[in-house]
Design an enzyme around this catalytic site. Structure first.
Site, PDB file in Angstrom:
ATOM      1  N   LYS A 129     -11.661  66.389  29.049  1.00  0.00           N
ATOM      2  CA  LYS A 129     -10.200  66.357  28.981  1.00  0.00           C
ATOM      3  C   LYS A 129      -9.606  67.186  30.124  1.00  0.00           C
ATOM      4  O   LYS A 129      -8.665  66.771  30.797  1.00  0.00           O
ATOM      5  CB  LYS A 129      -9.766  66.911  27.623  1.00  0.00           C
ATOM      6  CG  LYS A 129      -8.283  66.954  27.400  1.00  0.00           C
ATOM      7  CD  LYS A 129      -7.749  65.633  26.908  1.00  0.00           C
ATOM      8  CE  LYS A 129      -6.241  65.647  26.790  1.00  0.00           C
ATOM      9  NZ  LYS A 129      -5.700  64.321  26.534  1.00  0.00           N
ATOM     10  N   GLU A 140      -2.702  66.010  19.065  1.00  0.00           N
ATOM     11  CA  GLU A 140      -2.910  67.065  20.055  1.00  0.00           C
ATOM     12  C   GLU A 140      -2.015  68.275  19.763  1.00  0.00           C
ATOM     13  O   GLU A 140      -2.438  69.417  19.899  1.00  0.00           O
ATOM     14  CB  GLU A 140      -2.654  66.524  21.468  1.00  0.00           C
ATOM     15  CG  GLU A 140      -3.709  65.514  21.894  1.00  0.00           C
ATOM     16  CD  GLU A 140      -3.804  65.343  23.402  1.00  0.00           C
ATOM     17  OE1 GLU A 140      -2.752  65.216  24.042  1.00  0.00           O
ATOM     18  OE2 GLU A 140      -4.925  65.361  23.937  1.00  0.00           O
TER      19      GLU A 140
END
Lengths: 409, 409
Positions: free
Chosen positions: A373, A169
C-alpha cells in the site's frame, strides 16, 4: 496564429495528471493551457482517511500545485467553477469567464446521500482537506467534551456509515487513534464505541474474496470495531442514526462514506449523466461535445464486459494520461488512442501495518499488504512530483506520525 | 489510643500544601490524614491559561498526587465530596462516609455568572484540566469548522468576558496561538477577532499602576486583541454575547472569566458565606466550627485594613502552610499561630515573553517580568515536589512548546 486553448477544470487525479502530462509532452508553446482549481493545492484523496482520523497530518495529504506545475507551460488559476457552457465553449468562474477550444472536466465527486433525511446536516464526509480537518477536530472535540459532560457516553460513540473502501480505511485508522486519545483525555477505552454500518451483508471493498474479507473483519474486531451488516441507515438526527429497524444509535459523530456521485455542475451544464457522471466515448470525450474530455469521478468508463468501472484514483490517473495524449493527437491532427484500463489491483489499509487486497488476482494481506500500500502511494507521488516530492511526503512524514502517537509525560 | 483523624477535602493549592506540610512536619504516625480529591492529580490553576489556549500541553499543568504524597503518611482517596456534615464531624463522599476530628476544606471555587442569562450554557470557563482541554479543542474546532462553513465568520470570533488576571493571561496566549492556527487551517488572520470585554473601565489585574496597564494594553493591541471596556455582558446566546447596549457580537466561542465564588457545598453545609466563601478567624478556622479549617478560594481572609484579600494561589499556598502548622499545634495542645499574609507581588503574563506586575511596590514589565513569572511558577513546583518536579515540568516542557508552534511542511 492563436494557440489552441485548453482549460482543465479541477486538479484532482484526473485533471492534475492531464496537466502534468501535457506539460511534459507538448512541444514548446504548442498549447495555451489553463488549470483551474478551488485550492492552490492538490490533495491525495486516497490518503485522506489518515488525517481524518488524526493519525497523519493533513499537510501530508496535499501538494502545492506550484510545486508541480511549470508556470511557463501551464497557467494556474485559483478559482471556483460556477458554470460550464459547452455550447459557448466557455466556463464561468467566480471571478471571470474562460473560453476554450478543448475542455477537460475533472471536477470530482460529491457525497451521495440517497436522500436519507438528516445526512447532509448531521454527517461528515471524507472528501477534502477542509472536511478531514473538520472530522479530525470533531473527533477530538468529542473526547474533550465527554469529560465536561460525563453522563453523555454518546459523545464517545463514532458511527461510520458505509464499509467500502473509504469507510474501512477510515475505521482502521480511527481504531488506531482511539488509545492515544483515551490517554490524552483520560477516557476509559471501554467507553468508546466505533460502529461501522453497512447495507450489504459484507464489509470491505467489493470484489475481495471471502477469506480476505474475513481476515479484514477479524483485524478490525481485534481493534474494537463493531460491524452492523445488512443494515441500512434510515435517518440521521442530532442524536445519532436511526437504523432501518427503527433502532436509534446515539452518537456524537457520524461519518458518511456510503457513496459518491459526479459533480452537479455537469448535469446543470446539460451533459447527460447517470448519478451525476458522464458516459464517455472510448477516448474519454463527451458523446455530446467531442471537444470536452471528462476524467476521474465525473466520467463513466465501460469495461469490455459492459459494466462501468468503479471510480478510483487508479483509473483517474490513467484517464488523465490518456486525455493529455488525445488532446495532443487532436491538435496535431493525428488519430486518437482509445482508453484501455490497466487494472493493477486494489489494496485497502486496515490501519497501522495491516492491509488486504488483490494484485491482479493474487491475494495479499497483513504487513506485506501494508507495505505494498505504501509503495502504491509512493509511486503516485513519484508520478506527479518525482523524487523531491517522495522525499518530502514519505520520508519527512514519519516525524509527524511519531509525534501524533506521543503523549507527553 | 486512636490517632486524631484529619480529613482534607480538595487537592488544590490550599489542600495540597496542607497535606504536604503535615506530611513533612508530623512526628511519626502522629495523625491519621486522608486527602480526598476528585482527580488523582493536582492542577496548577495559575498555569491553565496556556493549555486552554493550546500553547502548552495540559499535562504540564498537572501533577500526579501519587508523585507528591507519601502513602505511609497520607492516605489519598480519589472521590467526589457530596456533602459536609460539620455537626456530625463527617463528610459524605460518592462512595462512602468519612468521619474526622479535624477538617480542612479546600474545595476551591465555582464560576460566578452573576445570573447573566445563557452564561452557564454558552460560555466556557478556565477552571480545570477537563475544562481547558475542552476550551482548547473548541477553539481549534472553530478554525476547522470555519473552513467547512466559509460564510460563518463568527466562528472565528473569540469573546473573552472579564479582563482580570485569568482573562488577561488567557487572551495573551490565545493571541499568540492564532497565527499558528491560521497556518494550520489556511485561515486569513484578518478574519480572526479576539474581543476582551470588561465591565470596569480598566483591564488587567486590579491594583496595577496606570502606566503598567497602558503598557499591557499596548502589548495586547499589537497582538490583535480588541478591548471593550466599561462594557457589560447582558446575555449569552447560541449566536454570541449581547452587550449592555443591546449590541450582539456574534461569536463561536465565549470564555467567561468574570468572577468566581466559593464552592457551593459550604453554604449547603450550613456555613455562613459571602459569595460562597467562609469568613475565617485569624487562624483560618470557621467561626462556627473551630475544628474546621478553610483554605484557598473557599475562605475569606481579612486584611489589617478590614478588606478581604483577593483569592489567589499565593495566599492559598500560605494558608495551607498555616493550616498544617495550626492543626499540629492544636493536636499537641500548643498555642495557635495567627495567619499573616506575606504579599510578595503579582505578575500577570501577557503571552510569550511579555508580562507586567508588581514585586511588592516595584513595577516590572516585558521580558524581565516574563522571566520573573517563570521563576514564580517554578518556585511553586519546587515547594510541592522539589527538584524532580521542576525538572519534569519546566525542562521537559520546552519540547512541547516548540512542537505546538511547529507546522509541518
Amino acid at each position: 496564429m492563436e494557440r489552441p486553448k485548453v482549460v482543465i477544470l479541477g486538479a484532482g487525479y484526473g485533471g492534475l495528471v492531464t496537466a502534468i502530462r501535457l506539460q511534459k509532452k507538448m512541444r514548446g508553446r504548442e498549447l495555451d493551457v489553463t488549470l483551474v482549481n478551488k485550492h492552490d493545492y492538490h490533495y491525495i484523496t486516497t490518503h485522506l482517511h489518515m488525517p481524518a482520523a488524526g493519525t497523519d497530518h493533513h499537510d501530508h495529504a496535499r501538494v502545492a500545485i506550484a510545486d508541480l506545475i511549470d508556470p511557463r507551460k501551464i497557467h494556474f488559476r485559483k478559482s471556483t467553477v460556477l458554470e460550464i457552457r459547452p455550447e459557448h465553449k466557455e466556463v464561468v468562474l467566480e471571478d471571470g469567464i474562460l473560453s476554450y477550444d478543448y475542455l477537460v472536466v475533472g471536477l470530482g465527486s460529491e457525497t451521495e446521500t440517497f436522500g436519507i433525511p438528516g445526512m447532509r446536516e448531521y454527517a461528515m464526509s471524507i472528501k477534502s482537506i477542509n472536511s478531514v480537518r473538520f472530522i479530525r477536530q470533531h473527533i477530538e472535540y468529542m473526547f474533550a467534551k465527554s469529560k465536561v459532560y460525563p453522563k453523555r457516553k454518546d459523545y464517545l460513540t463514532f458511527v461510520v456509515g458505509g464499509a467500502g473502501f473509504t469507510g474501512t480505511e477510515f475505521v482502521g485508522e480511527l481504531a488506531d487513534r482511539v488509545p492515544v486519545l483515551c490517554r490524552t483525555y483520560d477516557v476509559d477505552p471501554a467507553d468508546v464505541r466505533i460502529i461501522n454500518i453497512e447495507a450489504s451483508p459484507s464489509p470491505l471493498p467489493p470484489g475481495l474474496p471471502v477469506d480476505l474479507v474475513e481476515y479484514g473483519m477479524e483485524v478490525m474486531r481485534r481493534k474494537g470495531v463493531q460491524y452492523r451488516l445488512s443494515t441500512v441507515i434510515k435517518a440521521c438526527t442530532e442524536e445519532g442514526v436511526v437504523l432501518g429497524s427503527g433502532e436509534l444509535i446515539r452518537a456524537g459523530t457520524i461519518i458518511w462514506s456510503g457513496g459518491v456521485r459526479g459533480n452537479a455542475l455537469l448535469q446543470e451544464a446539460g451533459f447527460e449523466v447517470q448519478r451525476g457522471r458522464v458516459k464517455v466515448d472510448s477516448c474519454l470525450r463527451s458523446y455530446q461535445y467531442p471537444n470536452v474530455w471528462v476524467t476521474g469521478d465525473c466520467a463513466i468508463v465501460m469495461s469490455p464486459e459492459g459494466t462501468p468501472y468503479p471510480a478510483t484514483a487508479q483509473i483517474a490517473v490513467q484517464m488523465g494520461t490518456n486525455a493529455a495524449r488525445n488532446i495532443l493527437q487532436t491538435v496535431r491532427g493525428k488519430e486518437l488512442r482509445p482508453f484501455v484500463y490497466d487494472y493493477k489491483g486494489t489494496v485497502a489499509s486496515l490501519g497501522r501495518g495491516e492491509a488486504v487486497g488483490l494484485l491482479k488476482v493474487r491475494k495479499v494481506k497483513g504487513r506485506f499488504a501494508a507495505f505494498l500500500k505504501k509503495c502504491i502511494d509512493t509511486r503516485y507521488l513519484f508520478l506527479i512530483g518525482g523524487l523531491p516530492l517522495v522525499w518530502k511526503k514519505v520520508i519527512f512524514k514519519q516525524k509527524y506520525m511519531e509525534r501524533s502517537r506521543h503523549v507527553p509525560n
